[in-house]
Design a protein around this motif. Sequence first.
Motif, PDB file in Angstrom:
ATOM      1  N   VAL A  54      60.147  47.206  38.937  1.00  0.00           N
ATOM      2  CA  VAL A  54      59.096  47.038  39.934  1.00  0.00           C
ATOM      3  C   VAL A  54      57.829  47.726  39.431  1.00  0.00           C
ATOM      4  CG1 VAL A  54      58.432  47.359  42.331  1.00  0.00           C
ATOM      5  CG2 VAL A  54      60.838  47.039  41.746  1.00  0.00           C
ATOM      6  N   VAL A  55      56.747  46.955  39.323  1.00  0.00           N
ATOM      7  CA  VAL A  55      55.442  47.476  38.927  1.00  0.00           C
ATOM      8  C   VAL A  55      54.549  47.490  40.159  1.00  0.00           C
ATOM      9  CG1 VAL A  55      53.459  47.170  37.398  1.00  0.00           C
ATOM     10  CG2 VAL A  55      55.749  46.531  36.621  1.00  0.00           C
ATOM     11  N   TYR A  57      65.813  47.035  50.063  1.00  0.00           N
ATOM     12  CA  TYR A  57      65.501  46.028  51.073  1.00  0.00           C
ATOM     13  C   TYR A  57      64.128  46.268  51.700  1.00  0.00           C
ATOM     14  CZ  TYR A  57      70.199  44.102  50.826  1.00  0.00           C
ATOM     15  OH  TYR A  57      71.346  43.490  50.390  1.00  0.00           O
ATOM     16  N   GLN A  58      63.717  47.512  51.796  1.00  0.00           N
ATOM     17  CA  GLN A  58      62.386  47.803  52.322  1.00  0.00           C
ATOM     18  C   GLN A  58      61.307  47.265  51.390  1.00  0.00           C
ATOM     19  OE1 GLN A  58      61.951  49.179  55.263  1.00  0.00           O
ATOM     20  NE2 GLN A  58      59.745  49.344  55.252  1.00  0.00           N
ATOM     21  N   LEU A  59      61.539  47.344  50.102  1.00  0.00           N
ATOM     22  CA  LEU A  59      60.584  46.827  49.120  1.00  0.00           C
ATOM     23  C   LEU A  59      60.489  45.304  49.222  1.00  0.00           C
ATOM     24  CD1 LEU A  59      58.700  47.830  46.912  1.00  0.00           C
ATOM     25  CD2 LEU A  59      60.561  47.569  45.276  1.00  0.00           C
ATOM     26  N   GLU A 111      51.328  47.265  40.606  1.00  0.00           N
ATOM     27  CA  GLU A 111      50.297  46.226  40.672  1.00  0.00           C
ATOM     28  C   GLU A 111      50.889  44.887  41.115  1.00  0.00           C
ATOM     29  OE1 GLU A 111      50.751  48.300  38.205  1.00  0.00           O
ATOM     30  OE2 GLU A 111      48.931  49.551  38.391  1.00  0.00           O
ATOM     31  N   LYS A 112      52.069  44.564  40.596  1.00  0.00           N
ATOM     32  CA  LYS A 112      52.729  43.318  40.977  1.00  0.00           C
ATOM     33  C   LYS A 112      53.134  43.342  42.447  1.00  0.00           C
ATOM     34  CE  LYS A 112      54.923  39.380  40.312  1.00  0.00           C
ATOM     35  NZ  LYS A 112      54.194  38.107  40.103  1.00  0.00           N
ATOM     36  N   ALA A 113      53.662  44.470  42.896  1.00  0.00           N
ATOM     37  CA  ALA A 113      54.071  44.594  44.296  1.00  0.00           C
ATOM     38  C   ALA A 113      52.876  44.445  45.234  1.00  0.00           C
ATOM     39  CB  ALA A 113      54.768  45.933  44.521  1.00  0.00           C
ATOM     40  N   LEU A 114      51.737  45.040  44.876  1.00  0.00           N
ATOM     41  CA  LEU A 114      50.537  44.933  45.707  1.00  0.00           C
ATOM     42  C   LEU A 114      50.013  43.506  45.741  1.00  0.00           C
ATOM     43  CD1 LEU A 114      48.618  48.192  44.711  1.00  0.00           C
ATOM     44  CD2 LEU A 114      49.623  47.658  46.927  1.00  0.00           C
ATOM     45  N   THR A 115      49.988  42.851  44.585  1.00  0.00           N
ATOM     46  CA  THR A 115      49.506  41.468  44.533  1.00  0.00           C
ATOM     47  C   THR A 115      50.339  40.553  45.414  1.00  0.00           C
ATOM     48  OG1 THR A 115      48.675  41.779  42.273  1.00  0.00           O
ATOM     49  CG2 THR A 115      49.033  39.514  43.012  1.00  0.00           C
ATOM     50  N   GLU A 116      51.667  40.674  45.306  1.00  0.00           N
ATOM     51  CA  GLU A 116      52.546  39.828  46.096  1.00  0.00           C
ATOM     52  C   GLU A 116      52.441  40.145  47.579  1.00  0.00           C
ATOM     53  OE1 GLU A 116      54.154  37.271  45.124  1.00  0.00           O
ATOM     54  OE2 GLU A 116      53.720  37.520  42.989  1.00  0.00           O
ATOM     55  N   THR A 136      53.847  53.902  47.924  1.00  0.00           N
ATOM     56  CA  THR A 136      54.852  54.909  48.253  1.00  0.00           C
ATOM     57  C   THR A 136      56.259  54.341  48.149  1.00  0.00           C
ATOM     58  OG1 THR A 136      53.288  56.004  49.743  1.00  0.00           O
ATOM     59  CG2 THR A 136      55.628  56.508  50.034  1.00  0.00           C
ATOM     60  N   GLU A 137      56.438  53.107  48.619  1.00  0.00           N
ATOM     61  CA  GLU A 137      57.777  52.520  48.610  1.00  0.00           C
ATOM     62  C   GLU A 137      58.251  52.231  47.183  1.00  0.00           C
ATOM     63  OE1 GLU A 137      61.128  51.938  50.477  1.00  0.00           O
ATOM     64  OE2 GLU A 137      59.264  52.413  51.557  1.00  0.00           O
ATOM     65  N   VAL A 138      57.339  51.801  46.322  1.00  0.00           N
ATOM     66  CA  VAL A 138      57.717  51.568  44.917  1.00  0.00           C
ATOM     67  C   VAL A 138      58.138  52.880  44.264  1.00  0.00           C
ATOM     68  CG1 VAL A 138      56.875  50.848  42.659  1.00  0.00           C
ATOM     69  CG2 VAL A 138      56.278  49.522  44.680  1.00  0.00           C
ATOM     70  N   ASN A 139      57.341  53.929  44.475  1.00  0.00           N
ATOM     71  CA  ASN A 139      57.697  55.235  43.913  1.00  0.00           C
ATOM     72  C   ASN A 139      58.999  55.762  44.491  1.00  0.00           C
ATOM     73  OD1 ASN A 139      55.357  55.284  42.323  1.00  0.00           O
ATOM     74  ND2 ASN A 139      54.149  56.276  43.929  1.00  0.00           N
ATOM     75  N   LEU A 140      59.203  55.523  45.784  1.00  0.00           N
ATOM     76  CA  LEU A 140      60.434  55.983  46.429  1.00  0.00           C
ATOM     77  C   LEU A 140      61.647  55.263  45.847  1.00  0.00           C
ATOM     78  CD1 LEU A 140      61.666  57.740  48.682  1.00  0.00           C
ATOM     79  CD2 LEU A 140      61.360  55.818  50.236  1.00  0.00           C
ATOM     80  N   PHE A 141      61.509  53.974  45.579  1.00  0.00           N
ATOM     81  CA  PHE A 141      62.607  53.212  45.001  1.00  0.00           C
ATOM     82  C   PHE A 141      62.998  53.773  43.634  1.00  0.00           C
ATOM     83  CE2 PHE A 141      64.057  49.634  42.336  1.00  0.00           C
ATOM     84  CZ  PHE A 141      65.202  49.295  43.037  1.00  0.00           C
TER      85      PHE A 141
END
Length: 522
Positions: A321-322, A504-506, A324-329, A435-440
């Motif tokens: 999980v990157v 699942y939160q991500l 930038e990709k998570a934010l774009t999506e 925060t969720e990406v870092n938490l994962f």
Amino acid sequence: MNIKTFFIGAVYIAVLFSFDQAFAKGVQASQTVQAIALVQGSHSVQPPGLVQSAQPPVPADTLRLELKEVVAMAKEQSIASKQAATLKETRYWEWMTYKSNYQPQLSLKGILPGYSKSSISVQQPDGTIDFRSVHNNNSSLDLSFSQRISQTGGTIYGSTSLQRFDDFDRNNTLYNGVPYGVGLVQPLFQFNSLKWDRRIEPLKYTESQQAYIEAMEQISINASAYFFDLLLAQVDLQIAETNLNNTTAIQKIADTKFEMGKVSKNEILQLQLEALKAEKAVGIAKRDMEVATYNLKAYTGLQNTDKIKLSLPKSTVAMKVVIEKALTEAFQNRSDAIAFNRKLEEAKRDVAKAKGDNGINATLNANLGFAKSGKSIGSVYESPKDQQLLQLAIEIPILDWGRQKSRRKTALANQQFTQYAVAQDKQNFTQKIITEVNLFEMMKGQLLLNARAEQIAAEKYQIAKERYVLGDLSITDLSIAFQENDQAKRDYINSLRDFWGAYYQLRYLSLFDFEKNEKIKL
């Protein structure tokens, strides 16, 4: 103490000691295999105290389930999924209603029959009133179509109508009709709702579609929580039953030692107390498991009465999980992101409405067609006479004490507030994704640490049991080893809960499947 008692106690201790040694070697072998797997690059660590190399046979009345099976079951048959589907259907029909506003409308209306027989008052030329008998039929039919013009907010229409009047007192019949006519009703200087609906309604519909996907992902989060509630309850029951068995075995050894004068009465009482605590823990664990089983079945819609045995989920997911990709999506897929634009458009619409509803109401009404009366239906359509209508209705406020100005200023202030609120929501939305990406990523590391801690605690517990049998450890230290081993197992299950909860939160926050590298679609 006689020799026979001493001999029996010694044999008992030797047999138990041999059994503990064999069990410890089994644990050590299991840890060695896992250590080799770690060296070869596998990050899926399963603590020996929780997962065995060969699963015990499942009774016929027991249903074995995995995490993803529970999630799929909840998405398919839970009440929450049916509610989400119903809400989605409701939004769809609202969308179809909106689209129909821009389609031609065809209608037929009439009065069939229009029969009347009564007495009415008729004023005479000299001012007196005379009552006359009225006996007639006044029937009519009107076929019309209309089309709204979204660019101007006006309506064009066409119609054809026929009216029949029967005077039964005088035995007279008369027809009147409009073979065809066309017209235009055009508001002037007024707010055009059709124009703004074209900009806002598609956003609302797309938002509802994405909201449905979010609702299904929220079901995944909830189902995962119920899954781990039951899994932790089952592990607690396993721990409690194991502790009860171990405490009972150690108590027998201690009783033998007590007869040999090796332990004190206080230690015997402490062991008896530990046995009572273990038995109580078994009862509590069974109660918690029954409650957790009921909650899981109720949420997932599982109707059968089988018992449930949950499989420990894997501790890794093959995905990267990157941020930038998570934010774009997330900004492309989430209903919240779509709502940002919708709220801004609605604020602009409200400003336009406040400016359009400025008190100046003007409406242009134009009509062109043909009409005629006659004794028969055919005569109505023979050489009809043309008819025209042109009206401009206008209303201009002279004094409103600043009412319209206040409405415009209020709308502008609300628009500014909405812009600030959306900017803050975007900032919070972005930070939540990061925060969720870092938490994962953190949860993956914590899972490995807790797995290793469980292994160490299990090994330490085995050593403590052996030392106690040999008389080299106090009952207090053994109790501490008990507690540390139990807590390490629970910590591992909780770290699994946190890991899969973050997973699942991500998915929920981005509506993107990072495992398959594709958008989540339903």
